[in-house]
Write an enzyme that holds these catalytic residues in place. Structure first.
Site, PDB file in Angstrom:
ATOM      1  N   LYS A 192      -6.933   3.309  -3.658  1.00 36.10           N
ATOM      2  CA  LYS A 192      -7.327   3.349  -2.249  1.00 36.10           C
ATOM      3  C   LYS A 192      -7.549   4.793  -1.827  1.00 36.10           C
ATOM      4  O   LYS A 192      -6.776   5.687  -2.188  1.00 36.10           O
ATOM      5  CB  LYS A 192      -6.229   2.685  -1.413  1.00 36.10           C
ATOM      6  CG  LYS A 192      -6.454   2.694   0.091  1.00 36.10           C
ATOM      7  CD  LYS A 192      -5.309   1.967   0.787  1.00 36.10           C
ATOM      8  CE  LYS A 192      -5.356   2.118   2.298  1.00 36.10           C
ATOM      9  NZ  LYS A 192      -4.208   1.451   2.974  1.00 36.10           N
TER      10      LYS A 192
ATOM     11  N   ASP B 293       0.863  -1.181   0.000  1.00 36.49           N
ATOM     12  CA  ASP B 293       0.000   0.000   0.000  1.00 36.49           C
ATOM     13  C   ASP B 293       0.901   1.233   0.000  1.00 36.49           C
ATOM     14  O   ASP B 293       1.516   1.552   1.020  1.00 36.49           O
ATOM     15  CB  ASP B 293      -0.906   0.013   1.233  1.00 36.49           C
ATOM     16  CG  ASP B 293      -1.975  -1.072   1.218  1.00 36.49           C
ATOM     17  OD1 ASP B 293      -1.695  -2.182   0.710  1.00 36.49           O
ATOM     18  OD2 ASP B 293      -3.080  -0.815   1.721  1.00 36.49           O
TER      19      ASP B 293
ATOM     20  N   LYS C 242     -10.246   0.218  -2.608  1.00 38.85           N
ATOM     21  CA  LYS C 242     -10.145   0.023  -1.162  1.00 38.85           C
ATOM     22  C   LYS C 242     -10.455   1.330  -0.439  1.00 38.85           C
ATOM     23  O   LYS C 242      -9.610   2.216  -0.381  1.00 38.85           O
ATOM     24  CB  LYS C 242      -8.742  -0.469  -0.776  1.00 38.85           C
ATOM     25  CG  LYS C 242      -8.558  -0.665   0.741  1.00 38.85           C
ATOM     26  CD  LYS C 242      -7.159  -1.168   1.059  1.00 38.85           C
ATOM     27  CE  LYS C 242      -6.904  -1.210   2.557  1.00 38.85           C
ATOM     28  NZ  LYS C 242      -5.531  -1.695   2.880  1.00 38.85           N
TER      29      LYS C 242
END
Length: 320
Positions: free
Chosen positions: A220, A152, A256
């Protein structure tokens, strides 16, 4: 449909070309976006569907600890909870992943011991991203070498907001390359935009397209470390972006939302957004995740209530 980015080959050849493309995207109707997100959030879910939604949401959680006070013991406990979220009910699904800092990846890997739970790691000087490129790439490589299945990363919001779009694109591309292991396999890459700092919906749409063009496996919303994190509206906008991207390229990208999603009711609202916007293809933890640390406990309490008819309360779930 063949998967190809050929149609966009010229878009990233120069900063000016990328800017023309991004500023040529349709402007976001903020009122319409927020109204649709709010309307979808009012959908009622019946008992049978709710039970399914709760298990689906549990299976989509990246169970996360990203604190300066993290210890090996805390990470091991989190890994145990990811594998058996409710030790009294082994029918409870595992979570999708455990998400930790790079220096805790090896600990998480040992604790999971081959369980069907991914190891995700934040990298690139998370959460601010204020570091030189070599440092960001070393951060990524260290996490992958330690056993991370997923990375991430954070974009440089300063570069993006200053209009240095190609620099943002090239950073993502470089991190994507750093995710490749020596055997040629690669960790999946989630690109965090920190939507709360991007100011406008148009910027969120542009950041989404930069991430997708650069090879993100997921886009995300947030780090969870700022005041405004995932919202139904910004998540809906990103879902629309991945839908449009797949229609034009055949390439599927995950989404996400992270930060601020704390209750079963919240999670179900997001699942409705997914179903109504991109459909069943995304209703799996392969393509949709929740970045959450407290959501799991509420899902477990609601699951217990559906199963037993009694509300157990927070004393019957572990405190993370």
């Amino acid at each position: 449909m063949p998967t190809t980015l050929t149609a966009f080959a010229d878009v990233t050849t120069s900063d000016s070309a990328l800017r023309r493309f991004l500023h040529g995207l349709p402007g976001v109707d903020a009122v319409g976006l927020e109204a649709r997100a709010a309307a979808l959030g009012t959908r009622s879910i019946k008992t049978t569907a709710k039970a399914y939604a709760i298990d689906l949401a549990i299976s989509m959680i990246d169970l996360t600890t990203l604190e300066g006070a993290d210890t090996p013991g805390k990470v091991r406990a989190l890994a145990a909870k990811a594998v058996h979220p409710d030790p009294t009910d082994r029918t409870t699904p595992t979570t999708a992943a455990v998400c930790v800092y790079p220096d805790m990846v090896a600990t998480a890997k040992a604790a999971l011991n081959g369980a069907d739970v991914k190891i995700a790691s934040v990298a690139t000087a998370f959460p601010a991203g204020r570091a030189a490129l070599p440092v960001k790439l070393a951060d990524t490589r260290d996490a992958v070498a330690a056993g991370a299945d997923e990375i991430d990363m954070v974009i440089d919001r300063g570069a993006f907001l200053a209009g240095r779009y190609l620099e943002t694109y090239e950073l993502i591309k470089a991190v994507k390359d750093a995710c490749v292991r020596e055997d040629g396999t690669a960790a999946r890459l989630k690109v965090i935009f920190e939507t709360g700092e991007l100011s406008t919906y148009d910027n969120i749409r542009r950041a989404s397209w930069i991430g997708m063009l650069a090879g993100a496996d997921f886009i995300k919303t947030s780090t969870g470390k700022v005041g405004v994190n995932a919202t139904p509206a910004n998540t809906l906008l990103m879902l629309e972006a991945v839908r449009d991207f797949k229609e034009q390229t055949g390439i599927q990208i995950g989404v996400k939302p992270a930060g601020g999603i704390r209750t079963t009711k919240d999670a179900i609202k997001f699942l409705v957004l997914v179903n109504e916007t991109v459909g069943e293809d995304w209703l799996t933890n392969e393509w949709f995740r929740f970045g959450a640390s407290s959501l799991l406990n509420d899902l477990l309490m609601q699951r217990q209530k559906l199963s037993t008819g009694r509300y157990s309360g927070p004393d019957y779930v572990t405190v993370d």
